[in-house]
Design an enzyme around this catalytic site. Structure first.
Site, PDB file in Angstrom:
ATOM      1  N   HIS A   1      35.995  34.711  47.951  1.00  0.00           N
ATOM      2  CA  HIS A   1      35.157  35.785  48.480  1.00  0.00           C
ATOM      3  C   HIS A   1      35.662  37.136  47.992  1.00  0.00           C
ATOM      4  CE1 HIS A   1      38.011  37.185  51.685  1.00  0.00           C
ATOM      5  NE2 HIS A   1      38.396  35.925  51.684  1.00  0.00           N
TER       6      HIS A   1
ATOM      7  N   ASP B   1      34.340  39.965  49.713  1.00  0.00           N
ATOM      8  CA  ASP B   1      34.238  40.882  50.854  1.00  0.00           C
ATOM      9  C   ASP B   1      35.594  41.017  51.527  1.00  0.00           C
ATOM     10  OD1 ASP B   1      33.934  38.175  51.773  1.00  0.00           O
ATOM     11  OD2 ASP B   1      33.301  38.950  53.721  1.00  0.00           O
TER      12      ASP B   1
ATOM     13  N   ASP C   1      43.904  39.295  50.239  1.00  0.00           N
ATOM     14  CA  ASP C   1      42.825  38.466  50.778  1.00  0.00           C
ATOM     15  C   ASP C   1      41.475  39.049  50.409  1.00  0.00           C
ATOM     16  OD1 ASP C   1      41.403  36.618  52.243  1.00  0.00           O
ATOM     17  OD2 ASP C   1      41.871  37.491  54.185  1.00  0.00           O
TER      18      ASP C   1
ATOM     19  N   GLU D   1      32.584  36.088  53.847  1.00  0.00           N
ATOM     20  CA  GLU D   1      33.594  35.191  54.415  1.00  0.00           C
ATOM     21  C   GLU D   1      34.273  35.840  55.608  1.00  0.00           C
ATOM     22  OE1 GLU D   1      37.350  33.075  55.127  1.00  0.00           O
ATOM     23  OE2 GLU D   1      37.089  35.194  54.654  1.00  0.00           O
TER      24      GLU D   1
ATOM     25  N   GLU E   1      42.192  31.029  48.917  1.00  0.00           N
ATOM     26  CA  GLU E   1      42.789  31.801  50.008  1.00  0.00           C
ATOM     27  C   GLU E   1      44.313  31.846  49.859  1.00  0.00           C
ATOM     28  OE1 GLU E   1      41.464  33.543  52.298  1.00  0.00           O
ATOM     29  OE2 GLU E   1      39.393  32.853  52.513  1.00  0.00           O
TER      30      GLU E   1
ATOM     31  N   HIS F   1      45.059  41.817  55.603  1.00  0.00           N
ATOM     32  CA  HIS F   1      44.437  42.501  56.740  1.00  0.00           C
ATOM     33  C   HIS F   1      45.312  43.612  57.321  1.00  0.00           C
ATOM     34  CE1 HIS F   1      41.325  39.118  57.799  1.00  0.00           C
ATOM     35  NE2 HIS F   1      41.517  39.241  56.490  1.00  0.00           N
TER      36      HIS F   1
END
Length: 382
Positions: free
Chosen positions: A70, A72, A103, A137, A166, A355
């Site tokens: 992903h 996003d 990520d 995602e 991932e 994150h």
């Protein structure tokens, strides 16, 4: 001859695309341009306003290696808290900074670079390579990888095996491959009693007492002791509320939310059935009714050790010198959708900074991941 992109530089370029879910931010356009220049057939697969990209090199129906990822990202929070702007793709002292560095724009860039290098070699490989890249995602996930897989099935596209990129490694590159994931489900439980004065409980039916009894039964003993490839399942109470500000009033309703991460000893249906049966027994005794709604994020799954797992583990071992643990730990990922179509593994970077404010990744680690992906492709099609 098609130039092979530097995966670290491609990571930085992707980071500069501010693709916070559900915004595409130009990331899929950039990726399609890079892959298209290398001969990949690219299609935008957008559903309900959610952007996705399908790219295939090679003939449809040939033996096919797939990659899912992903572009996003989660919101960066306050940009002033960052050492470098979150969408700058700043490169300094061997690090690439920005939201998505870990990520997982780096994983997408690493596989794209590996795939381009692999398919443009002479002679070209006998087979096909697919990239299924979603822009949904980190969000609801209903129209991302699911939409890509639906689109592929409708057009006869398939993957024989797939890697999800991932960040799979806790601390060191090469220490872990995800061969499965626990299932995840959330249950909203509402107990309906009869409101009354706290001094006259015989005239009321206290929903809190009935709800606490159910929660005690569900948490008093473990769901299981684990299975061959999975840790024990876990049930967590995440919310308890009755919305009652008065200390002398027995409320009419009480509500709880529970989340269950379950292994292959259960299905979502079997757990739902067990919880409803216990609630019904308590309801029959207390005359407090229960209303239960269930949302299933995904069932547990396992890609059993075998040729595909051995191939990937062997390459990781050769490149990193570590013997990777075959794990099913962690939360859910889009592998839960891919597993219905082909064997799937997860392998990517170290997930230290995902994150977080100041998310970043070592550039050399991205290049190492690209080498691992390239060697996996070479070994698979050998």
């Amino acid at each position: 001859m098609t130039p092979i992109p530097d995966p670290a530089q491609l990571t930085a370029r992707l980071i500069r695309c501010a693709s916070v879910t559900p915004d595409e931010g130009g990331a899929l356009v950039l990726l399609a341009d890079v892959l298209g220049a290398a001969g990949f057939e690219c299609h935008r697969v957008d559903r309900e306003g959610v952007p996705n990209l399908f790219a295939r090199w090679g003939a449809q129906g040939a033996r096919t290696f797939g990659f899912n990822g992903h572009t996003d990202v989660v919101p960066p929070g306050d940009p002033a808290s960052w050492t470098h702007p979150p969408f700058s793709g700043h490169e300094a002292e061997g690090w690439i900074w920005g939201r998505g560095a870990t990520d997982m724009k780096s994983g997408v860039a690493a596989f794209a670079a590996a795939a381009i290098g692999f398919v443009t070699q002479t002679p070209p490989p006998d087979g096909a390579v697919i990239l299924a890249i979603t822009g949904d995602e980190e969000g609801p996930g209903k129209h991302g990888t699911r939409a890509l897989l639906d689109w592929m099935a409708a057009r006869g596209e398939r993957m024989d095996v797939c890697i999800v990129g991932e960040p799979s490694n806790p601390d060191r590159m090469g220490e872990m491959i995800k061969i499965g994931r626990r299932g995840s489900m959330t249950l909203q439980i509402e107990a309906h009693g009869i409101q009354g004065h706290a001094a006259y409980p015989h005239r009321a039916r206290n929903p809190i007492h009935a709800l606490l009894r159910l929660l005690h039964e569900l948490t008093d003993a473990p769901l299981d002791e684990g299975t061959e490839h999975f840790d024990p399942s876990g049930l967590q109470v995440t919310t308890v509320d009755c919305g009652n500000p008065a200390s002398n009033v027995i409320p009419e309703r009480a509500r709880a939310v529970i989340n269950i991460r379950f292994n292959d000893a259960h299905t979502a249906e079997s757990l739902d059935r067990m919880i409803r049966a216990r609630a019904a027994a308590i309801s029959a005794e207390t005359k407090v009714d229960f209303a239960i709604s269930t949302d299933v994020s995904g069932e547990s799954f396992l890609t059993a050790p075998g040729p595909f797992v051995d191939l990937v583990a062997g390459v990781v071992r050769e490149e990193t010198g570590l013997d990777p643990v075959l794990s099913t730990s962690g939360g859910t990922s889009d592998a839960r959708f891919v597993k219905d179509h082909c064997p799937v593994l997860e392998f990517g970077l170290v997930g230290h900074f995902m994150h977080q404010v100041d998310e970043r990744v070592p550039a050399d680690q991205v290049r190492q991941l690209a080498r691992i992906y390239r060697r996996i492709l070479e070994r698979y099609f050998a």
